[in-house]
Design an enzyme around this catalytic site. Sequence first.
Site, mmCIF file in Angstrom:
data_model
loop_
_atom_site.group_PDB
_atom_site.id
_atom_site.type_symbol
_atom_site.label_atom_id
_atom_site.label_comp_id
_atom_site.label_asym_id
_atom_site.label_seq_id
_atom_site.Cartn_x
_atom_site.Cartn_y
_atom_site.Cartn_z
ATOM 1 N N CYS A 114 92.384 -109.533 -24.160
ATOM 2 C CA CYS A 114 92.732 -108.740 -25.351
ATOM 3 C C CYS A 114 92.961 -107.264 -25.027
ATOM 4 O O CYS A 114 93.475 -106.517 -25.857
ATOM 5 C CB CYS A 114 91.643 -108.880 -26.402
ATOM 6 S SG CYS A 114 91.213 -110.587 -26.700
ATOM 7 N N HIS A 242 92.244 -103.361 -31.382
ATOM 8 C CA HIS A 242 92.434 -104.814 -31.242
ATOM 9 C C HIS A 242 91.864 -105.521 -32.470
ATOM 10 O O HIS A 242 90.728 -105.270 -32.877
ATOM 11 C CB HIS A 242 91.743 -105.298 -29.959
ATOM 12 C CG HIS A 242 91.632 -106.773 -29.875
ATOM 13 N ND1 HIS A 242 92.683 -107.617 -30.191
ATOM 14 C CD2 HIS A 242 90.599 -107.586 -29.529
ATOM 15 C CE1 HIS A 242 92.296 -108.867 -30.029
ATOM 16 N NE2 HIS A 242 91.037 -108.875 -29.640
ATOM 17 N N ASN A 272 93.363 -113.165 -34.728
ATOM 18 C CA ASN A 272 93.209 -112.545 -33.411
ATOM 19 C C ASN A 272 94.293 -113.084 -32.479
ATOM 20 O O ASN A 272 94.274 -114.261 -32.141
ATOM 21 C CB ASN A 272 91.802 -112.867 -32.883
ATOM 22 C CG ASN A 272 91.545 -112.270 -31.507
ATOM 23 O OD1 ASN A 272 92.467 -111.833 -30.818
ATOM 24 N ND2 ASN A 272 90.287 -112.274 -31.106
HETATM 25 O O1 UT7 Z 1 89.383 -111.093 -28.956
HETATM 26 C C1 UT7 Z 1 88.364 -111.181 -28.027
HETATM 27 C C2 UT7 Z 1 87.145 -110.633 -28.565
HETATM 28 N N1 UT7 Z 1 86.536 -111.551 -29.489
HETATM 29 C C3 UT7 Z 1 85.714 -111.098 -30.399
HETATM 30 O O2 UT7 Z 1 85.544 -109.903 -30.491
HETATM 31 C C4 UT7 Z 1 84.939 -112.077 -31.249
HETATM 32 C C5 UT7 Z 1 83.529 -111.595 -31.415
HETATM 33 N N2 UT7 Z 1 82.686 -112.494 -32.205
HETATM 34 C C6 UT7 Z 1 82.869 -112.656 -33.537
HETATM 35 O O3 UT7 Z 1 83.789 -112.128 -34.119
HETATM 36 C C7 UT7 Z 1 81.831 -113.458 -34.298
HETATM 37 O O4 UT7 Z 1 80.715 -113.692 -33.469
HETATM 38 C C8 UT7 Z 1 82.363 -114.826 -34.829
HETATM 39 C C9 UT7 Z 1 83.319 -114.569 -35.981
HETATM 40 C C10 UT7 Z 1 83.058 -115.580 -33.722
HETATM 41 C C11 UT7 Z 1 81.210 -115.642 -35.379
HETATM 42 O O5 UT7 Z 1 80.515 -114.937 -36.386
HETATM 43 P P1 UT7 Z 1 78.925 -114.873 -36.378
HETATM 44 O O6 UT7 Z 1 78.537 -114.114 -37.573
HETATM 45 O O7 UT7 Z 1 78.507 -114.344 -35.029
HETATM 46 O O8 UT7 Z 1 78.538 -116.389 -36.590
HETATM 47 P P2 UT7 Z 1 77.651 -117.326 -35.648
HETATM 48 O O9 UT7 Z 1 78.411 -117.735 -34.438
HETATM 49 O O10 UT7 Z 1 76.311 -116.714 -35.475
HETATM 50 O O11 UT7 Z 1 77.466 -118.573 -36.592
HETATM 51 C C12 UT7 Z 1 76.717 -118.489 -37.797
HETATM 52 C C13 UT7 Z 1 76.748 -119.838 -38.485
HETATM 53 C C14 UT7 Z 1 76.357 -120.988 -37.564
HETATM 54 O O12 UT7 Z 1 75.637 -121.917 -38.337
HETATM 55 P P3 UT7 Z 1 74.032 -121.980 -38.273
HETATM 56 O O13 UT7 Z 1 73.700 -122.243 -36.831
HETATM 57 O O14 UT7 Z 1 73.567 -120.645 -38.753
HETATM 58 O O15 UT7 Z 1 73.710 -123.109 -39.204
HETATM 59 C C15 UT7 Z 1 77.669 -121.601 -37.156
HETATM 60 O O16 UT7 Z 1 77.574 -122.971 -36.858
HETATM 61 O O17 UT7 Z 1 78.074 -120.124 -38.911
HETATM 62 C C16 UT7 Z 1 78.482 -121.413 -38.415
HETATM 63 N N3 UT7 Z 1 79.926 -121.361 -38.163
HETATM 64 C C17 UT7 Z 1 80.826 -121.667 -39.129
HETATM 65 N N4 UT7 Z 1 80.682 -122.040 -40.405
HETATM 66 C C18 UT7 Z 1 81.802 -122.248 -41.118
HETATM 67 C C19 UT7 Z 1 80.570 -121.027 -37.030
HETATM 68 N N5 UT7 Z 1 81.891 -121.100 -37.229
HETATM 69 C C20 UT7 Z 1 82.072 -121.482 -38.514
HETATM 70 C C21 UT7 Z 1 83.203 -121.721 -39.314
HETATM 71 N N6 UT7 Z 1 83.024 -122.101 -40.598
HETATM 72 N N7 UT7 Z 1 84.468 -121.560 -38.846
#
Ligand code: UT7
Length: 316
Positions: A114, A242, A272
């Site tokens: 990225c 980004h 993204n």
């Molecule tokens: O471009 C390269 C750079 N990339 C980035 O900068 C991405 C950086 N990371 C992020 O933007 C975030 O970490 C994400 C958007 C990828 C994820 O958000 P988060 O707030 O960190 O969520 P998480 O991974 O901690 O997941 C929280 C919950 C989980 O459920 P439990 O374990 O709390 O029951 C996941 O299973 O959300 C669940 N989850 C979803 N639920 C509905 C994960 N993906 C989804 C989804 N829909 N698509």
Amino acid sequence: MNGIKLLSTGSALPRQAVTNDDMAKRVDTSDEWIATRTGIRSRYHCTGDETHTGLCLSAAKQALERSGLTADQIGVCVVATLSQDYLTPAAACLLQRDLGFSEDTVCFDLNAACSGFVYALHTVECLLAAAKRKYGLVVGVEALSRITDFTDRSTCVLFGDGAGAAVVEWREDYPSLHAVLGCRGNQEALYVPGANAPAPSYIHMDGKAVFRFAVEALPRCAKAVVEQAGMTLDQVDRFVFHQANQRIIDFAVKKLGVDPDKCTGNIARTGNTSAASVPLLLDELVTGGVLTSGQKALCVGFGGGLTWAGALLELA
Ligand code: UT7
């Protein structure tokens, strides 16, 4: 002082916009979850005959046409990408063929995920200093839908396809980009297995680890660029960050204390798009008359590698 200015931009997006509701038909997710956690409402996916090569050519051609230059005036062409159709030939070599650059044009691809477009801008600035012809073409392009695991809801809702391009000119009386590039080698947080890897070539991401990295790297890199340029943040006309997650951008805006109106993006529509994200937004700002002649945009990319890259780009 010597450096490059931006002469023109171009962009290309696939025809098909995929909404969050469309994604919810494929995996267990919802518009509400995606929008609140990321700011994303839709993204574009290549369908039918649409390819990485096609997006790359459309964006590059548009930028070249808008510059008023001819293909034989280009001295260096760098394509930033991690999802190219061929490992070889490079996407930049296909542009040489399709746009008709001279055979002594320096053409290659660069992978800094990225951060790739900003890495490429700096690379082109350095190469043009030594080149015979002082115009460069820089493209950021991805067809991430081709390497997305559509059974993994934590990644597949994030990524989209697209291309952005920029034509730049190097002159002795132009300001340096004051580029700040860096890398903290890490194989676990974000990776795509290569041709020889046992696993399928899908994007794997530890979202939380990358999030933690991003909220530290983005403001640090932005500050370092303006410090190097001997400026202050409020002298920057536009921030082109980004588009990975609206929450990351909001955090950085707050931490830097900059005007949020100077930091508007397009993540809601495009998702993204990795290396394409900064040049897609740049094109939107230039064609929309938001970034005007003589204004400076502070571009910052961050992501896989882990990498970061910032540069101050002035519109000629
Ligand atoms: O471009 C390269 C750079 N990339 C980035 O900068 C991405 C950086 N990371 C992020 O933007 C975030 O970490 C994400 C958007 C990828 C994820 O958000 P988060 O707030 O960190 O969520 P998480 O991974 O901690 O997941 C929280 C919950 C989980 O459920 P439990 O374990 O709390 O029951 C996941 O299973 O959300 C669940 N989850 C979803 N639920 C509905 C994960 N993906 C989804 C989804 N829909 N698509």
